[in-house]
Scaffold this motif. Structure first.
Motif, PDB file in Angstrom:
ATOM      1  N   LYS A 154      59.309  54.528  57.856  1.00  0.00           N
ATOM      2  CA  LYS A 154      60.450  55.026  58.580  1.00  0.00           C
ATOM      3  C   LYS A 154      59.696  55.648  59.884  1.00  0.00           C
ATOM      4  CE  LYS A 154      64.025  58.457  58.054  1.00  0.00           C
ATOM      5  NZ  LYS A 154      64.946  57.842  58.841  1.00  0.00           N
ATOM      6  N   TYR A 155      58.398  56.190  59.507  1.00  0.00           N
ATOM      7  CA  TYR A 155      57.759  56.921  60.566  1.00  0.00           C
ATOM      8  C   TYR A 155      56.681  56.248  60.994  1.00  0.00           C
ATOM      9  CZ  TYR A 155      60.559  61.107  59.205  1.00  0.00           C
ATOM     10  OH  TYR A 155      61.677  61.882  59.254  1.00  0.00           O
ATOM     11  N   ARG A 156      56.710  55.140  61.099  1.00  0.00           N
ATOM     12  CA  ARG A 156      55.580  54.267  61.461  1.00  0.00           C
ATOM     13  C   ARG A 156      54.770  54.473  62.621  1.00  0.00           C
ATOM     14  NH1 ARG A 156      52.756  50.478  58.346  1.00  0.00           N
ATOM     15  NH2 ARG A 156      52.231  48.600  59.343  1.00  0.00           N
ATOM     16  N   TYR A 157      55.118  55.319  63.553  1.00  0.00           N
ATOM     17  CA  TYR A 157      54.336  55.699  64.704  1.00  0.00           C
ATOM     18  C   TYR A 157      53.192  56.685  64.086  1.00  0.00           C
ATOM     19  CZ  TYR A 157      58.255  58.656  64.525  1.00  0.00           C
ATOM     20  OH  TYR A 157      59.314  59.608  64.093  1.00  0.00           O
ATOM     21  N   LEU A 158      53.703  57.406  62.928  1.00  0.00           N
ATOM     22  CA  LEU A 158      52.754  58.376  62.497  1.00  0.00           C
ATOM     23  C   LEU A 158      51.731  57.568  61.487  1.00  0.00           C
ATOM     24  CD1 LEU A 158      54.885  61.431  61.682  1.00  0.00           C
ATOM     25  CD2 LEU A 158      53.451  61.020  63.669  1.00  0.00           C
ATOM     26  N   ASP A 159      52.290  56.520  60.594  1.00  0.00           N
ATOM     27  CA  ASP A 159      51.477  55.771  59.746  1.00  0.00           C
ATOM     28  C   ASP A 159      50.505  54.909  60.678  1.00  0.00           C
ATOM     29  OD1 ASP A 159      50.957  54.851  57.069  1.00  0.00           O
ATOM     30  OD2 ASP A 159      52.316  53.141  57.316  1.00  0.00           O
ATOM     31  N   LEU A 160      50.788  54.412  61.678  1.00  0.00           N
ATOM     32  CA  LEU A 160      49.747  53.939  62.347  1.00  0.00           C
ATOM     33  C   LEU A 160      48.768  54.560  62.979  1.00  0.00           C
ATOM     34  CD1 LEU A 160      52.244  51.384  64.742  1.00  0.00           C
ATOM     35  CD2 LEU A 160      50.417  50.871  63.112  1.00  0.00           C
ATOM     36  N   ARG A 161      48.668  56.023  62.724  1.00  0.00           N
ATOM     37  CA  ARG A 161      47.684  57.008  63.007  1.00  0.00           C
ATOM     38  C   ARG A 161      46.659  56.990  62.156  1.00  0.00           C
ATOM     39  NH1 ARG A 161      50.495  62.550  65.255  1.00  0.00           N
ATOM     40  NH2 ARG A 161      51.629  61.421  67.064  1.00  0.00           N
ATOM     41  N   ARG A 162      46.970  56.442  61.106  1.00  0.00           N
ATOM     42  CA  ARG A 162      45.841  56.370  59.791  1.00  0.00           C
ATOM     43  C   ARG A 162      44.643  55.431  60.268  1.00  0.00           C
ATOM     44  NH1 ARG A 162      49.321  53.767  55.717  1.00  0.00           N
ATOM     45  NH2 ARG A 162      47.131  53.401  54.924  1.00  0.00           N
ATOM     46  N   PRO A 163      43.533  55.893  60.005  1.00  0.00           N
ATOM     47  CA  PRO A 163      42.372  55.053  60.542  1.00  0.00           C
ATOM     48  C   PRO A 163      42.151  53.762  59.932  1.00  0.00           C
ATOM     49  CG  PRO A 163      41.466  57.393  59.949  1.00  0.00           C
ATOM     50  CD  PRO A 163      43.054  57.289  59.536  1.00  0.00           C
ATOM     51  N   PHE A 180      54.143  63.217  55.860  1.00  0.00           N
ATOM     52  CA  PHE A 180      53.148  62.930  55.173  1.00  0.00           C
ATOM     53  C   PHE A 180      51.639  63.262  55.641  1.00  0.00           C
ATOM     54  CE2 PHE A 180      54.909  59.150  57.136  1.00  0.00           C
ATOM     55  CZ  PHE A 180      53.696  58.647  57.669  1.00  0.00           C
ATOM     56  N   PRO A 181      50.720  63.272  54.973  1.00  0.00           N
ATOM     57  CA  PRO A 181      49.479  63.404  55.390  1.00  0.00           C
ATOM     58  C   PRO A 181      48.958  62.197  56.312  1.00  0.00           C
ATOM     59  CG  PRO A 181      49.416  63.979  53.206  1.00  0.00           C
ATOM     60  CD  PRO A 181      50.819  63.342  53.469  1.00  0.00           C
ATOM     61  N   ILE A 182      48.294  62.466  57.622  1.00  0.00           N
ATOM     62  CA  ILE A 182      47.804  61.293  58.189  1.00  0.00           C
ATOM     63  C   ILE A 182      46.224  61.003  57.582  1.00  0.00           C
ATOM     64  CG2 ILE A 182      46.990  60.396  60.443  1.00  0.00           C
ATOM     65  CD1 ILE A 182      50.036  60.963  60.029  1.00  0.00           C
ATOM     66  N   GLU A 183      46.227  60.123  56.653  1.00  0.00           N
ATOM     67  CA  GLU A 183      44.828  59.976  56.062  1.00  0.00           C
ATOM     68  C   GLU A 183      44.509  58.331  55.591  1.00  0.00           C
ATOM     69  OE1 GLU A 183      45.086  62.698  52.800  1.00  0.00           O
ATOM     70  OE2 GLU A 183      46.734  61.542  51.547  1.00  0.00           O
ATOM     71  N   GLU A 184      43.383  58.085  55.297  1.00  0.00           N
ATOM     72  CA  GLU A 184      43.129  56.606  55.015  1.00  0.00           C
ATOM     73  C   GLU A 184      43.750  56.671  53.147  1.00  0.00           C
ATOM     74  OE1 GLU A 184      39.798  54.624  55.542  1.00  0.00           O
ATOM     75  OE2 GLU A 184      38.781  55.936  56.744  1.00  0.00           O
ATOM     76  N   ASP A 185      44.070  55.410  53.139  1.00  0.00           N
ATOM     77  CA  ASP A 185      44.601  54.879  51.579  1.00  0.00           C
ATOM     78  C   ASP A 185      45.566  55.763  51.280  1.00  0.00           C
ATOM     79  OD1 ASP A 185      42.485  52.981  51.684  1.00  0.00           O
ATOM     80  OD2 ASP A 185      41.107  54.674  51.029  1.00  0.00           O
ATOM     81  N   SER A 186      46.458  55.925  52.176  1.00  0.00           N
ATOM     82  CA  SER A 186      47.806  57.077  51.764  1.00  0.00           C
ATOM     83  C   SER A 186      48.387  56.574  50.635  1.00  0.00           C
ATOM     84  CB  SER A 186      48.769  56.687  53.030  1.00  0.00           C
ATOM     85  OG  SER A 186      49.833  57.695  52.574  1.00  0.00           O
ATOM     86  N   LYS A 187      48.766  57.518  49.850  1.00  0.00           N
ATOM     87  CA  LYS A 187      49.406  57.422  48.447  1.00  0.00           C
ATOM     88  C   LYS A 187      51.270  57.524  48.771  1.00  0.00           C
ATOM     89  CE  LYS A 187      45.827  56.750  46.086  1.00  0.00           C
ATOM     90  NZ  LYS A 187      44.865  56.768  47.162  1.00  0.00           N
ATOM     91  N   THR A 188      51.404  57.881  49.928  1.00  0.00           N
ATOM     92  CA  THR A 188      52.923  58.111  50.482  1.00  0.00           C
ATOM     93  C   THR A 188      53.587  56.809  50.147  1.00  0.00           C
ATOM     94  OG1 THR A 188      52.140  59.852  51.927  1.00  0.00           O
ATOM     95  CG2 THR A 188      54.311  58.942  52.006  1.00  0.00           C
ATOM     96  N   LYS A 189      54.808  56.871  49.597  1.00  0.00           N
ATOM     97  CA  LYS A 189      55.599  55.720  49.453  1.00  0.00           C
ATOM     98  C   LYS A 189      55.705  54.752  50.810  1.00  0.00           C
ATOM     99  CE  LYS A 189      58.372  56.744  45.537  1.00  0.00           C
ATOM    100  NZ  LYS A 189      59.682  57.123  44.715  1.00  0.00           N
ATOM    101  N   GLU A 190      55.707  53.674  50.752  1.00  0.00           N
ATOM    102  CA  GLU A 190      55.771  52.566  51.769  1.00  0.00           C
ATOM    103  C   GLU A 190      56.993  52.898  52.794  1.00  0.00           C
ATOM    104  OE1 GLU A 190      54.347  48.315  53.072  1.00  0.00           O
ATOM    105  OE2 GLU A 190      56.010  48.432  51.602  1.00  0.00           O
ATOM    106  N   ASP A 191      58.175  53.109  51.951  1.00  0.00           N
ATOM    107  CA  ASP A 191      59.368  53.184  52.857  1.00  0.00           C
ATOM    108  C   ASP A 191      59.443  54.482  53.692  1.00  0.00           C
ATOM    109  OD1 ASP A 191      59.600  54.832  50.537  1.00  0.00           O
ATOM    110  OD2 ASP A 191      61.483  54.316  49.891  1.00  0.00           O
ATOM    111  N   LEU A 192      58.849  55.401  53.386  1.00  0.00           N
ATOM    112  CA  LEU A 192      58.477  56.818  54.278  1.00  0.00           C
ATOM    113  C   LEU A 192      57.841  56.491  55.190  1.00  0.00           C
ATOM    114  CD1 LEU A 192      59.676  59.421  54.567  1.00  0.00           C
ATOM    115  CD2 LEU A 192      57.663  60.228  53.395  1.00  0.00           C
ATOM    116  N   ARG A 193      56.631  55.713  54.966  1.00  0.00           N
ATOM    117  CA  ARG A 193      55.535  55.827  56.128  1.00  0.00           C
ATOM    118  C   ARG A 193      56.191  54.559  57.223  1.00  0.00           C
ATOM    119  NH1 ARG A 193      51.904  52.737  54.536  1.00  0.00           N
ATOM    120  NH2 ARG A 193      52.131  52.462  52.223  1.00  0.00           N
TER     121      ARG A 193
END
Length: 597
Positions: A134-143, A119-132
């Motif tokens: 699962k890849y929390r280490y990527l989600d945590l890169r979001r500003p 999923f895109p590493i971006e603010e205010d992500s519209k990606t579903k939370e369950d996917l984010r």
């Protein structure tokens, strides 16, 4: 192919570079946010936790090999860039701290390549939370998430500094403790050394911090993990963090004073908000009467009105039967909502049914003063006029009523006013309204257990003037307990503790404990109390909830690095999981499947 650092050292984080560095050579490192190849020039947005900085690559500066390397950069590649700081050659980007400068690269190292993220590493992500998650280490890169965790770090630093200067000592208490099943379910840890015996993970450091007061440490605090095996919701996790404190030789006002000053310091230093002191106080009884909640949101009105006296003899059986059965009729005024469609009113009726109410009665006051109502035909014109007057109703207002036992009416209307405020956009996240709620009931009767249980915990001191009621009417005893509420969320709570043995024994007696029961559960505390106990009191904040409100988020999952989801599992690590039979055998434990009845 990834390159090594080869002695290269970072000179600045991305947003530490500014127009003051123009003309200097700097080295920055981070992740590629995006890359744009314009033919003879490549633009790269470089991201680290501080923010974004634009890098430009031209073959004349970096050479053909370096330019070819820059041309294959993709999102999330980790790179090191050395170059000269310049004013932007193109338009200034007002949305970036570094929007007026860029780095003209003369050296590039690709430290780590990256696959395309899910999923895109971006603010205010519209990606579903369950996917984010699962890849929390990527989600945590979001500003936005990085800002939240940096705010959390700053907040704990401010808390530590403030409390230390106030004479508190930071002392750790054990994670493996004795199970004392009075409250939420414990998480249990089996003992290998003592087969069949278990430790419990602490629901709070309550007993240990009281023992620290017995031990003479005067003022204690701890930022500590706690554990409760409960169902989750937006502001609850199985493991959570408390800012925990206990003070000796104090009463209610002393605890409130130091915590008001702590909150003022915390909000000013972390988010620039001035908290006006003193914070208002409201008794539990008043909070329930006015707001139907012991954690009222006072950012908006719509307060409950008790109209039982006005309608007790009217012709509407729903109202009169509720009053005859010992309940009440109360209402709220949704100002200006008389034209609310019937479909929306019906959705509000369904909403309150989740809180035990059988329904809602409504009365809309039309602009010409006439009424549209579900019950007007059962009442006289004078009764209706008196009811509208009691509700301070005006043309254009919608009056909503619940009739039942008090606890159901409070729950229904208390939650309804908040739901209406959400729907009517009355909740301003930029507004911070604090409130102390005091004088909670000491006890509540549990139909399930057939006895009184402690509203907070069994070590809470009754109000001095209510002590005599412990023998005659324990349900009416008020506690020296206090919660700190922010925008309708309880962010902390505490109480003055019982320190006289005769009062503690009486409390256990009212709770239905024999002396033997009390000593089996809390013997180490009761024995300690034989050796001189100072009057003491304390408070604990839910750090996760506090940061959630400071960060203007809707869920504590957005301010916790690695949260669990609603079934208390971790999508990233897949915990909880099965363990080897060998581990179970060492613990003397067998896992037995539940049989279908």
């Amino acid at each position: 192919m990834a390159e090594s650092m080869k002695g290269l050292r970072r000179s600045h984080r991305c947003t530490e570079v500014s127009r003051n560095n123009v003309g200097e050579t700097v080295t920055v490192m981070g992740w590629v946010q995006k890359s744009r190849n314009k033919g003879g020039i490549i633009f790269v947005d470089l991201r680290d936790r501080s923010g974004i900085l634009q890098i430009i690559f031209e073959e004349s500066d970096i050479g053909s090999e370096g330019f070819a390397k820059a041309a294959r950069l993709k999102s999330e590649y980790v790179i090191a860039v050395t170059g000269r700081v310049e004013y932007r050659s193109g338009a200034v980007n007002e949305n970036l701290v570094t929007g007026d400068i860029e780095i003209r690269a003369h050296d590039l190292r690709i430290l780590s390549e990256a696959e395309t993220p899910p999923f895109p590493i971006e603010e205010d992500s519209k990606t579903k939370e369950d996917l984010r998650l699962k890849y929390r280490y990527l989600d945590l890169r979001r500003p936005d998430l990085q800002r939240n965790l940096m705010l959390r770090s700053k907040a704990t630093t401010v808390v530590r500094k403030f409390l230390t200067e106030e004479g508190f000592l930071e002392i750790e208490t054990p994670m493996l403790t004795k199970s004392t099943p009075e409250g939420a379910r414990d998480y249990l840890v089996p003992s290998r050394i003592y087969p069949g015996n278990f430790y419990a993970l602490p629901q709070s450091p309550q007993l240990f911090k009281q023992l620290l007061m017995v031990a003479g440490y005067d003022r204690y605090f701890q930022i500590v993990k706690c554990f409760r095996d409960e169902d989750l919701r937006a502001d609850r996790q199985p493991e959570f963090t408390q800012i925990d404190m206990e003070l000796s030789f104090v009463d209610v006002d002393d605890v409130i004073d130091v915590n008001e000053r702590l909150l003022k310091t915390l909000f000013k230093e972390c988010i620039g908000i001035d908290v006006e002191l003193p914070i208002p106080r409201m008794t539990y009884a008043e909070a329930m009467e006015r707001f139907g909640s012991d954690k009222p949101d006072i950012r908006f009105g719509m307060e409950l009105k008790n109209v039982s006296e006005i309608v007790k003899n009217c012709g509407f059986g729903v109202f009169t039967s509720a009053i005859e059965n010992g309940g009440s009729v109360r209402g709220i005024n949704a100002q200006g909502q008389a034209n609310m469609p019937r479909k929306q009113i019906d959705s509000l009726v369904d909403f309150v049914k989740d809180f035990g109410a059988k329904g809602l009665a409504y009365l809309a006051i039309n602009e010409d003063g006439s009424y549209k109502s579900s019950f007007a035909k059962f009442m006289t014109e004078q009764e209706l006029a008196d009811l509208v007057n009691a509700m301070e109703g005006k043309p254009g207002d919608l009056l909503l009523f619940a009739a039942d036992k008090d606890d159901i009416v409070f729950a229904a209307l208390g939650n309804l006013r908040v739901e209406l405020a959400k729907r009517l956009d009355l909740l301003n996240k930029d507004e911070y309204k604090f409130l102390w709620v005091t004088e909670f009931p000491l006890l509540e009767y549990s139909e399930e257990e057939g006895r009184y249980v402690a509203k907070h915990h069994p070590f809470t001191m009754p109000m001095d003037e209510d002590l005599h009621l412990l023998d005659t009417d324990p349900g009416k005893v008020r506690a020296k307990a206090y919660d700190i509420v922010l925008n309708g969320t309880e962010i902390g709570g505490g109480s003055v503790r019982i320190y006289q043995s005769e009062v503690q024994e009486k409390m256990f007696e009212v709770l239905g404990f024999t002396k033997e029961d009390a000593y089996n559960r809390f013997g180490f505390l009761l024995n300690a109390f034989k050796y001189g106990v100072p009057p003491h009191a304390g408070l604990a904040y839910g750090l996760d909830r506090l940061i959630m409100l400071m960060a203007k988020e809707d869920s504590i999952r957005d301010v916790i690095a690695f949260p669990k989801v609603k079934d208390a599992s971790c999508p990233m690590t897949e915990a909880p999981s099965t363990v080897d039979d060998k581990q179970l055998a060492e613990l003397g434990i067998a896992v037995v499947a539940n049989k279908e009845e």
